[in-house]
Enzyme design. Sequence first.
Site, PDB file in Angstrom:
ATOM      1  N   HIS A 307       0.856  -1.200   0.000  1.00 52.04           N
ATOM      2  CA  HIS A 307       0.000   0.000   0.000  1.00 52.04           C
ATOM      3  C   HIS A 307       0.886   1.242   0.000  1.00 52.04           C
ATOM      4  O   HIS A 307       1.945   1.252   0.617  1.00 52.04           O
ATOM      5  CB  HIS A 307      -0.890   0.023   1.253  1.00 52.04           C
ATOM      6  CG  HIS A 307      -2.082   0.907   1.122  1.00 52.04           C
ATOM      7  ND1 HIS A 307      -2.011   2.262   1.337  1.00 52.04           N
ATOM      8  CD2 HIS A 307      -3.343   0.633   0.746  1.00 52.04           C
ATOM      9  CE1 HIS A 307      -3.206   2.772   1.145  1.00 52.04           C
ATOM     10  NE2 HIS A 307      -4.046   1.822   0.768  1.00 52.04           N
ATOM     11  N   ASP A 365      -7.882  -5.427   0.114  1.00 56.84           N
ATOM     12  CA  ASP A 365      -8.339  -6.315  -0.968  1.00 56.84           C
ATOM     13  C   ASP A 365      -7.934  -7.763  -0.775  1.00 56.84           C
ATOM     14  O   ASP A 365      -8.327  -8.620  -1.572  1.00 56.84           O
ATOM     15  CB  ASP A 365      -7.777  -5.796  -2.308  1.00 56.84           C
ATOM     16  CG  ASP A 365      -8.334  -4.433  -2.635  1.00 56.84           C
ATOM     17  OD1 ASP A 365      -7.550  -3.512  -2.925  1.00 56.84           O
ATOM     18  OD2 ASP A 365      -9.568  -4.272  -2.560  1.00 56.84           O
TER      19      ASP A 365
HETATM   20  C1  SDX Z   1      -6.260  -0.001  -2.821  1.00 59.06           C
HETATM   21  O1  SDX Z   1      -4.494   4.517  -1.972  1.00 59.06           O
HETATM   22  C2  SDX Z   1      -5.445   3.909  -1.356  1.00 59.06           C
HETATM   23  O2  SDX Z   1      -5.876   4.296  -0.299  1.00 59.06           O
HETATM   24  C3  SDX Z   1      -6.045   2.713  -2.080  1.00 59.06           C
HETATM   25  C4  SDX Z   1      -7.038   1.861  -1.309  1.00 59.06           C
HETATM   26  C5  SDX Z   1      -8.331   2.592  -1.048  1.00 59.06           C
HETATM   27  O3  SDX Z   1      -9.039   2.207  -0.104  1.00 59.06           O
HETATM   28  O4  SDX Z   1      -8.674   3.504  -1.862  1.00 59.06           O
HETATM   29  O5  SDX Z   1      -6.464   1.450  -0.094  1.00 59.06           O
HETATM   30  C6  SDX Z   1      -7.427   0.610  -2.109  1.00 59.06           C
HETATM   31  O6  SDX Z   1      -6.020   0.324  -3.943  1.00 59.06           O
HETATM   32  C7  SDX Z   1      -5.370  -0.962  -2.073  1.00 59.06           C
HETATM   33  C8  SDX Z   1      -4.151  -1.437  -2.918  1.00 59.06           C
HETATM   34  C9  SDX Z   1      -4.628  -2.554  -3.858  1.00 59.06           C
HETATM   35  N1  SDX Z   1      -3.566  -2.935  -4.819  1.00 59.06           N
HETATM   36  C10 SDX Z   1      -2.934  -4.100  -4.743  1.00 59.06           C
HETATM   37  O7  SDX Z   1      -3.085  -4.920  -3.853  1.00 59.06           O
HETATM   38  C11 SDX Z   1      -2.001  -4.372  -5.922  1.00 59.06           C
HETATM   39  C12 SDX Z   1      -0.652  -4.894  -5.401  1.00 59.06           C
HETATM   40  N2  SDX Z   1       0.031  -3.825  -4.684  1.00 59.06           N
HETATM   41  C13 SDX Z   1       0.948  -3.003  -5.444  1.00 59.06           C
HETATM   42  O8  SDX Z   1       0.772  -2.885  -6.789  1.00 59.06           O
HETATM   43  C14 SDX Z   1       1.450  -1.787  -4.677  1.00 59.06           C
HETATM   44  O9  SDX Z   1       1.740  -2.189  -3.402  1.00 59.06           O
HETATM   45  C15 SDX Z   1       0.558  -0.549  -4.614  1.00 59.06           C
HETATM   46  C16 SDX Z   1       0.147  -0.106  -5.973  1.00 59.06           C
HETATM   47  C17 SDX Z   1      -0.660  -0.831  -3.778  1.00 59.06           C
HETATM   48  C18 SDX Z   1       1.357   0.545  -3.963  1.00 59.06           C
HETATM   49  O10 SDX Z   1       2.418   0.816  -4.794  1.00 59.06           O
HETATM   50  P1  SDX Z   1       3.481   2.001  -4.447  1.00 59.06           P
HETATM   51  O11 SDX Z   1       3.141   2.708  -3.212  1.00 59.06           O
HETATM   52  O12 SDX Z   1       3.677   2.822  -5.684  1.00 59.06           O
HETATM   53  O13 SDX Z   1       4.740   1.206  -4.091  1.00 59.06           O
HETATM   54  P2  SDX Z   1       5.783   0.626  -5.126  1.00 59.06           P
HETATM   55  O14 SDX Z   1       5.052   0.043  -6.304  1.00 59.06           O
HETATM   56  O15 SDX Z   1       6.802   1.669  -5.374  1.00 59.06           O
HETATM   57  O16 SDX Z   1       6.396  -0.591  -4.295  1.00 59.06           O
HETATM   58  C19 SDX Z   1       7.432  -0.361  -3.376  1.00 59.06           C
HETATM   59  C20 SDX Z   1       8.317  -1.606  -3.486  1.00 59.06           C
HETATM   60  C21 SDX Z   1       8.705  -1.929  -4.934  1.00 59.06           C
HETATM   61  O17 SDX Z   1       9.941  -2.583  -4.889  1.00 59.06           O
HETATM   62  P3  SDX Z   1      11.311  -1.731  -5.217  1.00 59.06           P
HETATM   63  O18 SDX Z   1      11.121  -1.103  -6.596  1.00 59.06           O
HETATM   64  O19 SDX Z   1      11.404  -0.686  -4.115  1.00 59.06           O
HETATM   65  O20 SDX Z   1      12.404  -2.745  -5.196  1.00 59.06           O
HETATM   66  O21 SDX Z   1       7.574  -2.762  -3.037  1.00 59.06           O
HETATM   67  C22 SDX Z   1       7.407  -3.665  -4.116  1.00 59.06           C
HETATM   68  C23 SDX Z   1       7.663  -2.916  -5.393  1.00 59.06           C
HETATM   69  O22 SDX Z   1       8.159  -3.788  -6.396  1.00 59.06           O
HETATM   70  N3  SDX Z   1       5.992  -4.107  -4.050  1.00 59.06           N
HETATM   71  C24 SDX Z   1       5.585  -5.360  -4.189  1.00 59.06           C
HETATM   72  C25 SDX Z   1       4.189  -5.316  -4.009  1.00 59.06           C
HETATM   73  N4  SDX Z   1       3.819  -4.065  -3.773  1.00 59.06           N
HETATM   74  C26 SDX Z   1       4.942  -3.326  -3.799  1.00 59.06           C
HETATM   75  N5  SDX Z   1       6.237  -6.514  -4.463  1.00 59.06           N
HETATM   76  C27 SDX Z   1       5.471  -7.620  -4.542  1.00 59.06           C
HETATM   77  N6  SDX Z   1       4.131  -7.673  -4.369  1.00 59.06           N
HETATM   78  C28 SDX Z   1       3.460  -6.528  -4.099  1.00 59.06           C
HETATM   79  N7  SDX Z   1       2.155  -6.568  -3.933  1.00 59.06           N
END
Ligand code: SDX
Length: 430
Positions: A307, A365
């Site tokens: 998140h 989720d």
């Molecule tokens: C919702 O914003 C809100 O409030 C949203 C929400 C709401 O109520 O409105 O809470 C609802 O959207 C919840 C999130 C649902 N999405 C997912 O579950 C999809 C999987 N999660 C990711 O795609 C990700 O965690 C996000 C999109 C939720 C957040 O992404 P960020 O904040 O842009 O973080 P990032 O992508 O930069 O990740 C940071 C690091 C990265 O690694 P590095 O590049 O630093 O090496 O963490 C890794 C990412 O690769 N990472 C994950 C991961 N999520 C982040 N690695 C594996 N699995 C994951 N799920």
Amino acid sequence: MAEAKTARITVKDKEIDLPVLTPTVGPECVDIRKLYGQGGVFTFDPGFTSTAACESAITYIDGDVGELWYRGYPIEQLAEKSHYLEVCYLLLNGELPNAEQLEKFETLITRHTMVHEQMHYFFRGFRRDSHPMATMVGVVGAMSAFYHDSTDINDPVQREIASHRLIAKLPTIAAMAYKYSIGQPFVYPRNELDYASNFLHMCFSVPAEKYEVNPALARAMDRIFTLHADHEQNASTSTVRLAGSSGANPFACIAAGIACLWGPAHGGANQAALEMLQQIGSVDRIPEYIKRAKDKDDPFRLMGFGHRVYKNFDPRAKIMKESADEVLDILGIHNNPTLQVAKELEKIALEDDYFVSKKLYPNVDFYSGIILSAMGFPTSMFTPIFALSRTVGWISQWKEMLGDPDNKIGRPRQLYVGSDKRDYVDVAKR
Ligand code: SDX
């Protein structure tokens, strides 16, 4: 009188003092509104990781400790003691209603649950196998073609009527999208049912026989609505605010929010998370997927994990996990393989340095799909349920923005990295 706080930035040898704004709680904000005028520079923050786009009094999140408040009330207390329509009143008006206000509000919403009969024809233009989110984007946007008496955004009364119509009609439209996708007739709302029971009845009853809503499932459904009602300035809420800042009508703004929510990185994650858990299928296959999630060259991510704000447990996920056990028990579903995979996946991930170091925890989720699937919803209905729940948050934020006398159209700038100025070359000379 405390001295006003300032932050000093030196740009091109010029020192600029910027005001620091103090919140009720949470991070202070450096007010950069005068930076470009005084320093001739922009700030650069794609994805808005360090940017407050607005001032709001609706929802507060502390991602470090995993706290979520609606109008100051912790989500744990609202999920346990309140119910969705009371939470809607709270989000819209800022205070919990007294008994008379609550009864009036619930009656008002109940009496707006039907949609214009002509809207039934909109569905006929979609293929039966259309994703219900596609249908909802289309039909909610089309509400602006029907409810002309509540599209004047400068009239607070019309803003109020549009807010009530949207809260009342989104479950009806979501249920119609579901019924259309399975070739069953639409079921009209029933005014004797509460909000969640009405939604379940519109989704699962058929004209051929009586359908009794299970009150315990209705309570679980209502709690899911509450958990998804608002969440500060997330992507879809920011979309609604940006669309509303141009003066677009409320129905168009909510349609824009639904479109943004659909993405798998956002509200589409509940569908993607359950499909991922089903794809994993059994506990012994978890290590293979954990390995893929950690592989930089593999686009696979653990859906329902991570998140932007929560760097601790998402408090909604904790409540959802308890609710999953409760609903499966009510339905007599024991040893659900998907729930077993989810719990084991969570346990393994939270002991794995990759997830611990990046502070990746289950989000709202991760468990919701298990509950919705057990209730009988197909995965394609998970995000529509998120959308109908979030409508009150979107419209409350939209109302707050329009109620701010200083509100102006949102128009970010950019860091231009394209070609320098150059002259046109005739095709014969290229
Ligand atoms: C919702 O914003 C809100 O409030 C949203 C929400 C709401 O109520 O409105 O809470 C609802 O959207 C919840 C999130 C649902 N999405 C997912 O579950 C999809 C999987 N999660 C990711 O795609 C990700 O965690 C996000 C999109 C939720 C957040 O992404 P960020 O904040 O842009 O973080 P990032 O992508 O930069 O990740 C940071 C690091 C990265 O690694 P590095 O590049 O630093 O090496 O963490 C890794 C990412 O690769 N990472 C994950 C991961 N999520 C982040 N690695 C594996 N699995 C994951 N799920």
